[in-house]
Scaffold this active site. Structure first.
Site: not given
Length: 472
Positions: A114, A144, A218-220, A277
């Site tokens: 992201h 992510d 912003g720390n992501s 599956g």
């Protein structure tokens, strides 16, 4: 006499101190993971650790082009939602920022999807203010995660990856990143929980390390490190009622990052995970009691595809998967995580409960088979729905579009210029045309071409059935 006794005590104490010092010096030095206890250790804090780890944590500046609508009703509390699709789409440059962690000397950097997903321009700034252009080499929205490669980088500072399965609740951790764009910042906390599963960002679903270390915007993509300076996770988000830092932070475990890096170094351009599956549900106390399982836990198989590796290993609906690769699994996200880190092409041990007995069998992990052929077909211009792309259903299509395992018919891969206006969406499964069952793309095209004044489509979307009728 008193002075003599005091002298003897002093001599014995000095002798004992000398013996103790000699004993300690004779023992090999070992690195210990412990909480600071002395005043000197407390005053020193985490400064040496931060000094060693901070150069490998980078700031990421991203530009991406997004399509937005310019509507005269924008900001209007009454009409904005009513006329959401009103107005022309216009391209707009969107700027964002985040953090990343250098994983290798040749410039591989991990961050969140992201943060850098669908970016048109990426600039990476190191702690010493060096700047590099970067390209995304592998990205996956579901986990992510995204892996970048710095252009022209060599001899880069980087962090070692620790096996996140060895992390324990209560360990001290540091979160390093670039919150709010103010510059590199360090926050401390502990590991609050493990094996947390649930939604992350957008459509991402994951399996996380939980921490109380603040993770602000912003720390992501920044680093979650242990007190030895090893990377144990990549910060991804914080759950907070107020939107501030006083919430629950989540980090993607380093084991998944290791699998991601291995696929990138092997030249993969799309992140591949094994196909299960199966469909299943968590086993609670009531279900456990009804089937004779002593302790609630595991995943009960409710549906299984005949091409599933679990079916080939002998598992059936009603069986309860208890562990994968020796690790207990209680949610589908946990099971997929364990399969992913085990790796495609490898054999893993699966322990399951069946007919009041516990059994363990090997399961060979593989991609979803792309057979029978998709037989992609684009409808003719003279049909009621021109230029609609249809494909046959197979296990790979089921996994790609997130369809139920029992899906049957053909899938809409592209709606064409008029399909969306008619109500079709990408991922819709067309099961009937004018009341007749549809088995493949060729049959679907023939039935569309033979339509008279009316066209009726039976469609399955997100598990719901609907009818679309048109007058031609």
């Amino acid at each position: 006499m008193r002075q003599t006794c005091l002298a003897l005590v002093s001599i014995r104490f000095a002798t004992l101190s000398a013996i103790l010092a000699a004993t300690l010096l004779s023992q090999p030095l070992r690195a210990e993971t412990r909480v600071p206890v002395t005043q000197a250790e407390i005053s020193l804090g985490f400064a040496p650790l931060v000094k060693a780890a901070a150069p490998a944590v980078v700031n990421i500046y991203v530009k991406r082009v997004v399509q937005t609508r310019s509507s005269p009703f924008q900001g209007d509390p009454l009409f904005e939602d009513m006329f959401r699709d009103f107005g022309k789409l216009r391209p707009r440059v969107q700027n964002s920022l985040g953090s990343g962690v250098i994983l290798s000397a040749d410039g591989y950097v991990v961050s969140n999807y992201h943060v850098v997903g669908e970016a048109t321009d990426i600039r990476v700034v190191l702690n010493d203010r060096r700047e590099y252009a970067a390209q995304v080499v592998l990205a996956d929205e579901q986990s992510d995660l995204a892996l970048l490669r710095l252009e022209g980088a060599e001899d880069m500072p980087h962090l070692a990856l620790r096996d996140s399965d060895t992390v324990e609740v209560g360990e001290l951790v540091l979160a390093i990143g670039n919150p709010f764009g103010v510059g590199q910042t360090v926050s401390s906390g502990i590991v609050s929980g493990l094996a947390r599963s649930g939604g992350a960002i957008g459509s991402a679903q994951g399996y996380f390390i939980q921490t109380d270390a603040p993770i602000n915007p912003g720390n992501s993509g920044g680093a979650l490190i242990d007190i030895n300076g090893a990377l144990i996770g990549v910060n991804t988000r914080i759950v907070s009622r107020s939107g501030g830092s006083n919430g629950i932070g989540f980090a993607i475990p380093a084991r998944l990052v290791t699998a991601f890096l291995a696929q990138a170094e092997a030249g993969e351009t799309e992140f591949a995970r094994p196909w299960a599956g199966i469909s299943g549900q968590a086993v609670d106390a009531d279900i456990a009691e009804s089937i004779g399982l002593s302790i609630p836990g595991g995943i009960m198989i409710t549906e299984i595809h005949r091409e599933s590796p679990f079916f080939k290993a002998g598992l059936m609906p009603g069986d309860v998967i208890l562990s994968v690769s020796g690790h207990s699994v209680n949610t589908p996200a946990e099971m997929i995580f364990r399969m992913t880190v085990a790796g495609i092409g490898n054999e893993t041990e699966v322990t399951f409960f069946s007919e009041e007995e516990i059994d363990t069998r090997p399961v060979t992990l593989a991609r979803a088979p792309d057979m029978p052929p998709r037989a992609a077909l684009v409808t003719d211009d003279d049909t009621p729905l021109p230029q609609v792309q249809l494909i046959n259903i197979n296990p790979a299509v089921l996994a790609e579009f997130g369809l139920p395992l029992s899906s049957d018919g053909v899938v809409v891969a592209d709606t064409g210029p008029f399909g969306a206006r008619a109500g079709l969406r990408v991922g819709d499964v067309i099961t009937e045309i004018n009341g007749a069952r549809v088995s493949d793309t060729g049959e679907a095209a023939r039935k569309l071409a033979a339509s008279g004044r009316w066209l009726s489509l039976s469609v399955e979307r997100a598990g719901q059935r609907m009818q679309l009728r048109f007058r031609l």
